[in-house]
Structure formats: structure tokens, C-alpha cells
Design a protein around this motif. Structure first.
Motif, PDB file in Angstrom:
ATOM      1  N   ASP A 163      44.344  37.988  47.237  1.00 37.31           N
ATOM      2  CA  ASP A 163      43.263  38.908  47.597  1.00 37.31           C
ATOM      3  C   ASP A 163      41.990  38.671  46.800  1.00 37.31           C
ATOM      4  O   ASP A 163      40.934  39.187  47.163  1.00 37.31           O
ATOM      5  N   LEU A 180      42.881  43.828  55.534  1.00 34.05           N
ATOM      6  CA  LEU A 180      42.395  45.019  54.833  1.00 34.05           C
ATOM      7  C   LEU A 180      43.544  45.978  54.526  1.00 34.05           C
ATOM      8  O   LEU A 180      43.620  46.545  53.430  1.00 34.05           O
ATOM      9  N   LEU A 213      44.729  46.958  50.816  1.00 33.09           N
ATOM     10  CA  LEU A 213      44.767  48.378  50.470  1.00 33.09           C
ATOM     11  C   LEU A 213      46.177  48.796  50.040  1.00 33.09           C
ATOM     12  O   LEU A 213      46.344  49.535  49.064  1.00 33.09           O
ATOM     13  N   THR A 273      46.821  47.762  46.524  1.00 30.24           N
ATOM     14  CA  THR A 273      46.100  48.545  45.519  1.00 30.24           C
ATOM     15  C   THR A 273      46.821  49.860  45.247  1.00 30.24           C
ATOM     16  O   THR A 273      46.714  50.413  44.157  1.00 30.24           O
ATOM     17  N   GLN A 274      47.558  50.345  46.230  1.00 31.55           N
ATOM     18  CA  GLN A 274      48.258  51.617  46.080  1.00 31.55           C
ATOM     19  C   GLN A 274      49.673  51.470  45.521  1.00 31.55           C
ATOM     20  O   GLN A 274      50.160  52.360  44.832  1.00 31.55           O
TER      21      GLN A 274
END
Length: 198
Positions: free
Chosen positions: A61, A121, A125, A128-129
Motif C-alpha cells: 500500500d 481502497l 482501509l 488500517t483498521q
């Protein structure tokens, strides 16, 4: 790990089951050729999903952060490919007696994932979580998250393909077949425009 999996599925549900390039692609192919014919493309899409998701999870990423043109190129290429698929569907004939119309292949499924910016995306995302949320080695965590993500998407796409197939089973006449082809082609074209504007 169970807690991570449940949280991940709840996080992914609205993303995976909402209309997007993949779901509309499989709904259209299910309507055009039947559920079974969507299996090769589904396998291709999700083999590519697993590879890309693991790649992003292990550090791929950074390209999207360091080279913002990457996502822009993917977005335009993906929109162009979905428009191409819409054009092919709009030109397709009725459900029988048309040798030119063929169901999507494994390669079509893989290309669709590789040129789907929504997938990139969502994957970024998701990590990141959830990266580091599990009490396990980072590589094992990434592989587990990628597997859950891939299976969840496969279920969503299979549902859309089955719904498309169900529509076709109810309306087999040439006129309604043409209407379904044009309708799904219009939906795919709309998705391509959304990909450009989003």
C-alpha cells in the motif's frame, strides 16, 4: 481470532454487498449466462483478490501513498474496462443461438479485480483498521484477514450472480433477454462513470 473475524465481517458487509463493479459484473453475467457460467470468473477474481490483498497487507500500500498517480491510472483503466464489458453485454444477443456471446473467463475475473480501484481502497482501509488487531504474527494476521476478505467477497458475488440467474430464469423470451442485457449494460456503464467521478 474469532473476535477479529466477526469484527472484520461486520466491517466488510456493507462494502462487499453494496452495488459496485464486481457485484454488477457478476449479476450481469449471471443474468446472461446462468450462475454456473460465472464460476470461472469468480475464481479468477478471487485468486487475484487473495494475492493483491496479501501484497497490500504486507506493505504494497505504500505505492498508493508514495505514487498517487498509481490509483488514478487504476481508476481510469478500471472504468475503461468496465465500459468495455458494458459494451460487450449491450451487443450480446438473446440467451440461445448466439455463438459469439461467451461467459466471462478466469482472466476476465482477474483483470476486473486488478483494475477495480474500489477493491484497492477497501483493502487499504481494511488493513488500517485491522492490521495488528489479532494476537498473532503479522504475516499470519495478514493471510487470515486476506482469506476472510476473499471468502466474504466470493459469497457476495455469488449472491449477485444467483440473483441475476434468477431474473433470467423468469424471463427467457428474446425481447426480455435483450432488455436485461441492455439494462445490465447501462448499470455497468453507470458503475464505470461512478468509478471515474468517485
Amino acid at each position: 481470532m474469532t473476535q477479529l473475524t466477526i469484527a472484520l465481517i461486520l466491517f466488510l458487509a456493507p462494502l462487499a454487498y453494496s452495488p459496485g463493479p464486481g457485484n454488477m459484473f457478476f449479476a450481469a453475467n449471471g443474468a446472461r449466462f446462468g450462475f454456473r457460467a460465472t464460476v470461472p470468473a469468480n475464481l479468477g477474481y478471487h485468486a487475484a483478490t487473495l494475492v493483491v490483498t496479501i501484497g497490500i497487507g504486507l506493505g504494497f500500500d505504500w505505492i498508493s501513498r508514495e505514487a498517487p498517480m498509481f490509483l488514478a491510472i487504476i481508476r481510469f483503466a478500471g472504468a475503461a474496462y468496465v465500459l468495455y464489458l458494458a459494451w460487450m453485454l449491450a451487443r450480446a444477443g438473446v440467451m440461445s443461438g448466439n455463438d459469439e456471446a461467451k461467459p466471462a473467463s478466469v482472466m476476465d475475473g482477474a483483470i476486473l479485480l486488478l483494475l477495480n480501484p474500489k477493491a484497492y481502497l477497501i483493502i487499504a482501509l481494511m488493513f488500517t483498521q485491522f492490521a495488528g488487531a489479532a494476537d498473532m504474527h503479522r504475516t499470519a494476521s495478514v493471510i487470515w484477514i486476506a482469506a476472510v476478505f476473499t471468502v466474504n467477497n466470493a459469497v457476495a458475488f455469488s449472491i449477485y450472480a444467483a440473483l441475476g440467474d434468477g431474473m433470467t430464469a423468469r424471463w427467457r423470451s428474446p425481447d426480455t433477454a435483450r432488455f436485461l442485457n441492455l439494462s445490465f449494460a447501462a448499470i455497468l456503464a453507470g458503475v464505470a462513470i461512478w468509478m471515474l467521478l468517485a
